[in-house]
Write an enzyme that holds these catalytic residues in place. Structure first.
Site, PDB file in Angstrom:
ATOM      1  CB  ILE A 139      -0.972   0.050   1.210  1.00 47.52           C
ATOM      2  CG1 ILE A 139      -0.223   0.215   2.534  1.00 47.52           C
ATOM      3  CG2 ILE A 139      -1.881  -1.161   1.245  1.00 47.52           C
ATOM      4  CD1 ILE A 139      -1.101   0.707   3.669  1.00 47.52           C
ATOM      5  CG  ASP A 140       3.938   1.596   2.755  1.00 52.59           C
ATOM      6  OD1 ASP A 140       2.858   2.002   3.209  1.00 52.59           O
ATOM      7  OD2 ASP A 140       4.744   0.921   3.411  1.00 52.59           O
ATOM      8  CG  HIS A 184       6.371   3.912   9.866  1.00 54.31           C
ATOM      9  ND1 HIS A 184       6.414   4.855  10.854  1.00 54.31           N
ATOM     10  CD2 HIS A 184       5.577   2.923  10.326  1.00 54.31           C
ATOM     11  CE1 HIS A 184       5.693   4.451  11.884  1.00 54.31           C
ATOM     12  NE2 HIS A 184       5.163   3.276  11.584  1.00 54.31           N
TER      13      HIS A 184
HETATM   14  O1  F6P Z   1       4.210  -1.508   4.663  1.00 52.04           O
HETATM   15  C1  F6P Z   1       2.844  -1.446   4.800  1.00 52.04           C
HETATM   16  C2  F6P Z   1       2.445  -0.836   6.106  1.00 52.04           C
HETATM   17  O2  F6P Z   1       1.042  -0.847   6.191  1.00 52.04           O
HETATM   18  C3  F6P Z   1       2.978   0.559   6.391  1.00 52.04           C
HETATM   19  O3  F6P Z   1       2.283   1.575   5.730  1.00 52.04           O
HETATM   20  C4  F6P Z   1       2.849   0.618   7.875  1.00 52.04           C
HETATM   21  O4  F6P Z   1       3.692   1.604   8.406  1.00 52.04           O
HETATM   22  C5  F6P Z   1       3.227  -0.770   8.299  1.00 52.04           C
HETATM   23  O5  F6P Z   1       2.950  -1.608   7.186  1.00 52.04           O
HETATM   24  C6  F6P Z   1       2.516  -1.307   9.499  1.00 52.04           C
HETATM   25  O6  F6P Z   1       3.058  -2.540   9.811  1.00 52.04           O
HETATM   26  P1  F6P Z   1       2.375  -3.640  10.701  1.00 52.04           P
HETATM   27  O7  F6P Z   1       1.219  -4.222   9.954  1.00 52.04           O
HETATM   28  O8  F6P Z   1       3.436  -4.656  10.931  1.00 52.04           O
HETATM   29  O9  F6P Z   1       1.901  -2.969  11.952  1.00 52.04           O
END
Ligand code: F6P
Length: 359
Positions: A139-140, A184
């Protein structure tokens, strides 16, 4: 031919649509050529490959999953920096295990649906001699070598919808709203959802913000009779002051707040006294059905991946460039990040209509 497949890292919309496209294309081609294709699905990303947790899939497993969110295979994060570290408890050598299981199952190749971290491991497995095809997922939208990754558009729809909904409550109550959007390291999602949702301020990691500039925007809007302001902030957005800190100092400062939106909220509150609310849609952004754009993109990525397998053209990631699917060598992709160029057209057009980036 025996093809292994896994989904790795954070989930997103479109994983099932992409799995379906890879499998259906392979089954169709095999049927046409009178060949036999066996697909082995590994559970929970690289974990399944390491610990030998897998299922022999059949055609029916890939039916009826186009619109379903998440991944039927399950996923997990296996940090790249720990991939060569021997597991203390079990003594497992992860890379050795992955190679052993790949060989034991007599795989022709391994298809990996993953984002940046997963692609680094994919490249490592390629270096170790495995035949790898990767599909750009996240999604990033921060994967180097592709204009867009699947999941981004669906998440963008959700984040935009959040900002749309916040608009009505923000103007009714005349409040400042900070909507925190995932990302992030890069700000693509905040940038796109912020523009699409009509945010007044967009804060992204690539453009350090100055709190006083945000206050100027809010005051100017108040003077113009607009008593509400919407700030779209990426999880990893940083103030100018924060960029001057050492990494651990920055971490310690951040640890004082649940997340960046709350930090900005407190600082704005202290400096202005305005009524401020924070909205964090979080993992909501990764959930639910893929949007039509992603369903099409996943179908194209999956079909392109199958074509590469049939041609035995391995060691690459399927992405899209200028509207055409491309096979980018994994060594060109691994370890790189596609950040928002601060002077890209999206940023420039946002600025030209008066959206502030706090700079
Ligand atoms: O890399 C995708 C993402 O959704 C980022 O946008 C977000 O910062 C991170 O993963 C969150 O990670 P997790 O699902 O491990 O909390």
């Amino acid at each position: 031919m025996r093809v292994g497949i896994l989904t790795s890292g954070g989930d997103c919309q479109g994983l099932n649509a992409a799995l379906r496209a890879v499998a259906k294309s392979l089954y169709e081609a095999a049927e046409k050529n009178g060949e036999d294709i066996k697909i082995i699905g590994f559970a929970d990303g690289y974990k399944g490959l390491i610990y030998g947790e897998y299922s022999r899939m059949n055609r029916a497993d890939f039916s009826g999953i186009l619109t379903i969110g998440g991944t039927i295979l399950g996923t997990s994060r296996q940090p790249f920096k720990e991939i060569r570290v021997i597991d203390e408890e079990t003594g497992v050598d992860k890379v050795r295990k992955m190679k052993e299981n790949y060989a034991r199952l007599n795989l022709e190749c391994l298809v990996i649906l993953g984002g940046n971290g997963s692609l680094k491991t994919a490249n490592l497995l390629r270096e170790e001699g495995l035949n790898i095809i990767a599909l750009a997922k996240t999604i990033d939208n921060d994967i180097y070598g592709t204009d867009i990754s699947f999941g981004f558009q669906s998440a963008c729809d959700i984040a935009t919808n959040v900002i749309d909904c916040i608009h009505s409550t923000a103007y009714s109550h005349k409040r400042i709203f900070i909507v925190e959007i995932m990302g992030h390291k890069v700000g693509w999602l905040s940038l796109y959802a912020g523009i699409a949702g009509g945010a007044d301020v967009i804060l992204i990691p690539e453009i350090p913000y100055d709190l006083d500039k945000i206050i100027e925007v809010i005051k100017k809007r108040h003077q113009a009779g607009k008593k509400f302001t919407i700030i779209a902030v990426a999880e990893g957005a940083m103030s100018v002051e924060e960029t001057l800190l050492e990494k651990d100092e920055r971490k310690a400062l951040r640890a004082e707040y649940p997340s960046v939106a709350y930090k900005i909220s407190e600082e704005l509150q202290n400096k202005t006294g305005y009524e401020i609310r924070v909205t964090v849609p979080g993992h909501f952004q990764r959930g639910g059905t893929p949007c039509p754009y992603d369903r099409v993109l996943c179908t194209r990525f999956g079909a392109a991946a199958a074509e590469l397998i049939l041609k035995k053209q391995y060691g690459c990631m399927v992405g899209i460039k200028s509207g055409e699917t491309v096979a980018v060598p994994l060594e060109e992709v691994a370890g790189k990040l596609k950040s928002v160029p601060v002077d890209c057209e999206e940023v420039k057009s946002a600025k030209s209509i008066g959206i502030s980036f706090g700079d």
